[in-house]
Design a protein around this motif. Structure first.
Motif, PDB file in Angstrom:
ATOM      1  N   ARG A 123       0.831  -1.202   0.000  1.00 57.04           N
ATOM      2  CA  ARG A 123       0.000   0.000   0.000  1.00 57.04           C
ATOM      3  C   ARG A 123       0.863   1.249   0.000  1.00 57.04           C
ATOM      4  NH1 ARG A 123      -3.952   3.394  -1.294  1.00 57.04           N
ATOM      5  NH2 ARG A 123      -4.564   4.754   0.439  1.00 57.04           N
ATOM      6  N   TRP A 124       1.915   1.246   0.787  1.00 60.68           N
ATOM      7  CA  TRP A 124       2.795   2.414   0.849  1.00 60.68           C
ATOM      8  C   TRP A 124       3.519   2.651  -0.477  1.00 60.68           C
ATOM      9  CZ3 TRP A 124       5.211   0.675   6.141  1.00 60.68           C
ATOM     10  CH2 TRP A 124       4.246   0.833   7.140  1.00 60.68           C
ATOM     11  N   ALA A 125       3.929   1.583  -1.133  1.00 60.52           N
ATOM     12  CA  ALA A 125       4.585   1.724  -2.438  1.00 60.52           C
ATOM     13  C   ALA A 125       3.629   2.355  -3.447  1.00 60.52           C
ATOM     14  CB  ALA A 125       5.071   0.368  -2.938  1.00 60.52           C
ATOM     15  N   SER A 126       2.364   1.968  -3.392  1.00 62.45           N
ATOM     16  CA  SER A 126       1.360   2.548  -4.274  1.00 62.45           C
ATOM     17  C   SER A 126       1.151   4.033  -3.962  1.00 62.45           C
ATOM     18  CB  SER A 126       0.040   1.789  -4.135  1.00 62.45           C
ATOM     19  OG  SER A 126      -0.978   2.363  -4.932  1.00 62.45           O
ATOM     20  N   ILE A 127       1.154   4.380  -2.673  1.00 65.66           N
ATOM     21  CA  ILE A 127       0.998   5.780  -2.271  1.00 65.66           C
ATOM     22  C   ILE A 127       2.155   6.617  -2.794  1.00 65.66           C
ATOM     23  CG2 ILE A 127       1.088   7.313  -0.254  1.00 65.66           C
ATOM     24  CD1 ILE A 127      -0.570   5.220   1.245  1.00 65.66           C
ATOM     25  N   VAL A 128       3.378   6.104  -2.684  1.00 68.14           N
ATOM     26  CA  VAL A 128       4.547   6.831  -3.173  1.00 68.14           C
ATOM     27  C   VAL A 128       4.437   7.066  -4.675  1.00 68.14           C
ATOM     28  CG1 VAL A 128       7.026   6.646  -3.605  1.00 68.14           C
ATOM     29  CG2 VAL A 128       6.118   6.140  -1.333  1.00 68.14           C
ATOM     30  N   ARG A 129       4.052   6.038  -5.387  1.00 66.44           N
ATOM     31  CA  ARG A 129       3.913   6.152  -6.839  1.00 66.44           C
ATOM     32  C   ARG A 129       2.887   7.234  -7.218  1.00 66.44           C
ATOM     33  NH1 ARG A 129       4.612   2.723 -11.295  1.00 66.44           N
ATOM     34  NH2 ARG A 129       3.226   3.219 -13.029  1.00 66.44           N
ATOM     35  N   GLU A 130       1.734   7.183  -6.582  1.00 63.86           N
ATOM     36  CA  GLU A 130       0.680   8.159  -6.876  1.00 63.86           C
ATOM     37  C   GLU A 130       1.122   9.567  -6.505  1.00 63.86           C
ATOM     38  OE1 GLU A 130      -2.624   6.702  -4.697  1.00 63.86           O
ATOM     39  OE2 GLU A 130      -2.923   4.936  -5.993  1.00 63.86           O
ATOM     40  N   ALA A 131       1.836   9.693  -5.384  1.00 60.50           N
ATOM     41  CA  ALA A 131       2.288  11.013  -4.948  1.00 60.50           C
ATOM     42  C   ALA A 131       3.325  11.593  -5.898  1.00 60.50           C
ATOM     43  CB  ALA A 131       2.855  10.931  -3.530  1.00 60.50           C
ATOM     44  N   VAL A 132       4.217  10.749  -6.419  1.00 57.88           N
ATOM     45  CA  VAL A 132       5.227  11.215  -7.380  1.00 57.88           C
ATOM     46  C   VAL A 132       4.551  11.762  -8.637  1.00 57.88           C
ATOM     47  CG1 VAL A 132       7.045  10.433  -8.953  1.00 57.88           C
ATOM     48  CG2 VAL A 132       7.105   9.775  -6.551  1.00 57.88           C
ATOM     49  N   GLU A 133       3.549  11.048  -9.120  1.00 58.10           N
ATOM     50  CA  GLU A 133       2.824  11.510 -10.306  1.00 58.10           C
ATOM     51  C   GLU A 133       2.070  12.805 -10.019  1.00 58.10           C
ATOM     52  OE1 GLU A 133       1.995   7.193 -12.479  1.00 58.10           O
ATOM     53  OE2 GLU A 133       0.511   7.999 -11.077  1.00 58.10           O
ATOM     54  N   GLN A 134       1.450  12.880  -8.845  1.00 61.12           N
ATOM     55  CA  GLN A 134       0.625  14.041  -8.521  1.00 61.12           C
ATOM     56  C   GLN A 134       1.459  15.292  -8.310  1.00 61.12           C
ATOM     57  OE1 GLN A 134       0.275  15.727  -5.306  1.00 61.12           O
ATOM     58  NE2 GLN A 134      -1.116  17.158  -6.324  1.00 61.12           N
ATOM     59  N   CYS A 135       2.582  15.178  -7.573  1.00 68.54           N
ATOM     60  CA  CYS A 135       3.361  16.376  -7.235  1.00 68.54           C
ATOM     61  C   CYS A 135       4.459  16.666  -8.255  1.00 68.54           C
ATOM     62  CB  CYS A 135       3.950  16.250  -5.834  1.00 68.54           C
ATOM     63  SG  CYS A 135       5.275  15.033  -5.663  1.00 68.54           S
ATOM     64  N   GLU A 136       4.592  15.814  -9.263  1.00 67.98           N
ATOM     65  CA  GLU A 136       5.509  16.029 -10.381  1.00 67.98           C
ATOM     66  C   GLU A 136       6.983  16.047  -9.967  1.00 67.98           C
ATOM     67  OE1 GLU A 136       4.261  19.288 -12.841  1.00 67.98           O
ATOM     68  OE2 GLU A 136       2.318  18.370 -13.267  1.00 67.98           O
ATOM     69  N   ARG A 137       7.327  15.151  -9.043  1.00 70.10           N
ATOM     70  CA  ARG A 137       8.730  14.939  -8.715  1.00 70.10           C
ATOM     71  C   ARG A 137       9.400  14.129  -9.816  1.00 70.10           C
ATOM     72  NH1 ARG A 137       9.964  13.108  -2.576  1.00 70.10           N
ATOM     73  NH2 ARG A 137      12.004  12.974  -3.559  1.00 70.10           N
ATOM     74  N   LEU A 138      10.666  14.410 -10.088  1.00 75.14           N
ATOM     75  CA  LEU A 138      11.412  13.597 -11.045  1.00 75.14           C
ATOM     76  C   LEU A 138      12.207  12.499 -10.354  1.00 75.14           C
ATOM     77  CD1 LEU A 138      12.722  16.086 -13.758  1.00 75.14           C
ATOM     78  CD2 LEU A 138      10.593  14.787 -13.638  1.00 75.14           C
ATOM     79  N   TRP A 139      12.443  12.659  -9.054  1.00 74.20           N
ATOM     80  CA  TRP A 139      13.141  11.629  -8.290  1.00 74.20           C
ATOM     81  C   TRP A 139      12.184  11.000  -7.292  1.00 74.20           C
ATOM     82  CZ3 TRP A 139      17.917   9.623  -9.079  1.00 74.20           C
ATOM     83  CH2 TRP A 139      18.748  10.307  -9.979  1.00 74.20           C
ATOM     84  N   MET A 140      11.925   9.724  -7.448  1.00 73.41           N
ATOM     85  CA  MET A 140      11.034   9.019  -6.532  1.00 73.41           C
ATOM     86  C   MET A 140      11.796   8.697  -5.249  1.00 73.41           C
ATOM     87  SD  MET A 140       8.616   5.692  -7.201  1.00 73.41           S
ATOM     88  CE  MET A 140       9.967   4.555  -7.569  1.00 73.41           C
ATOM     89  N   PRO A 141      11.221   8.975  -4.093  1.00 72.44           N
ATOM     90  CA  PRO A 141      11.920   8.665  -2.847  1.00 72.44           C
ATOM     91  C   PRO A 141      12.063   7.166  -2.642  1.00 72.44           C
ATOM     92  CG  PRO A 141       9.667   9.334  -2.389  1.00 72.44           C
ATOM     93  CD  PRO A 141       9.902   9.582  -3.850  1.00 72.44           C
TER      94      PRO A 141
END
Length: 243
Positions: A123-141
């Motif tokens: 679930r957390w991995a999915s949240i990170v993925r969605e957050a990266v797309e939403q906030c437009e980060r180029l580096w995924m934490p």
């Protein structure tokens, strides 16, 4: 002109060459969420600093434009947030840490973590993925696997700070960062369980030279403290970059 949203694809899929085959979840995101039609364009990031432009050829097929590539260096210094597992609020902490700009997220298990504490890595991995797309980060934490505090403290990694309460001597987090923060080192903030640190854990933190800091005059929930601390870390780094 309509705003162009982003899709996160792993580097291996982008480096293979040729059109990218989309899975069911990605197709749903492009067609149902972004309302992208065949021939439409979408920005694609690999989570490792690369931004490309792609065209939707078919409902399940993307073509990457090799000439439209932007590459961004990773932010420095790297920022980490180590958070004790909690019963409620971990999902939001991970999402907000990602959106704010934290680079490494480390769930930790402490003696006073409740038995019902959340531990949902998928679930957390999915949240990170969605957050990266939403906030437009180029580096995924990096979302690291949960570790016992004693195990994680055994790793020698950068400068580490720990939030404490009911102590008057430790400086505020922003004060410590401005006066003593090393911009060349990975910087971690450790947030403990809402039950507090045990005597043994306090001794462990002291022996590992983890610096105590305060996050305000009031007693915060672990989830609130984690987000407040993340804000201060990123604000400090932004100040280093702009100075």
């Amino acid at each position: 002109m309509a705003e162009r949203r982003r899709l996160l694809l792993t580097p291996d899929r982008l480096m293979a060459g040729g059109p990218v085959l989309l899975n069911t979840e990605e197709q749903h995101y492009l067609r149902r969420v972004l309302r992208l039609r065949c021939g439409g364009r979408v920005d694609v990031t690999d989570g490792c600093g690369r931004l490309s432009v792609a065209t939707l050829l078919e409902s399940n097929l993307l073509e990457i434009d090799p000439t439209a590539v932007h590459i961004e260096a990773p932010p420095q210094p790297q920022l980490g947030l180590a958070v004790a597992l909690m019963r409620r609020g971990m999902d939001e902490v991970i999402r907000m840490a990602c959106e704010l700009g934290i680079d490494r997220i480390q769930p930790i298990r402490c003696e006073r973590c409740v038995p019902q504490a959340e531990h949902r890595p998928e679930r957390w991995a999915s949240i990170v993925r969605e957050a990266v797309e939403q906030c437009e980060r180029l580096w995924m934490p990096q979302l690291l696997a949960v570790e016992e505090l004693s195990q994680w403290m055994g790793d020698d990694q950068g400068q580490r700070l720990v939030g404490v309460t009911r102590e008057i001597e430790p400086p505020a987090l922003n004060q410590w960062l401005i006066q003593k923060g090393d911009p060349l080192q990975l910087t971690w903030l450790v947030i403990g369980p809402e039950g507090g640190w045990t005597t043994a854990e306090k001794r462990l933190l002291t022996e590992a030279s983890v610096h105590p800091i305060q996050l305000g005059s009031s007693i915060l929930r672990s989830s609130t403290a984690a987000v407040a601390g993340a804000v201060e870390l990123v604000r400090w780094r932004d100040g280093l970059i702009s100075s």
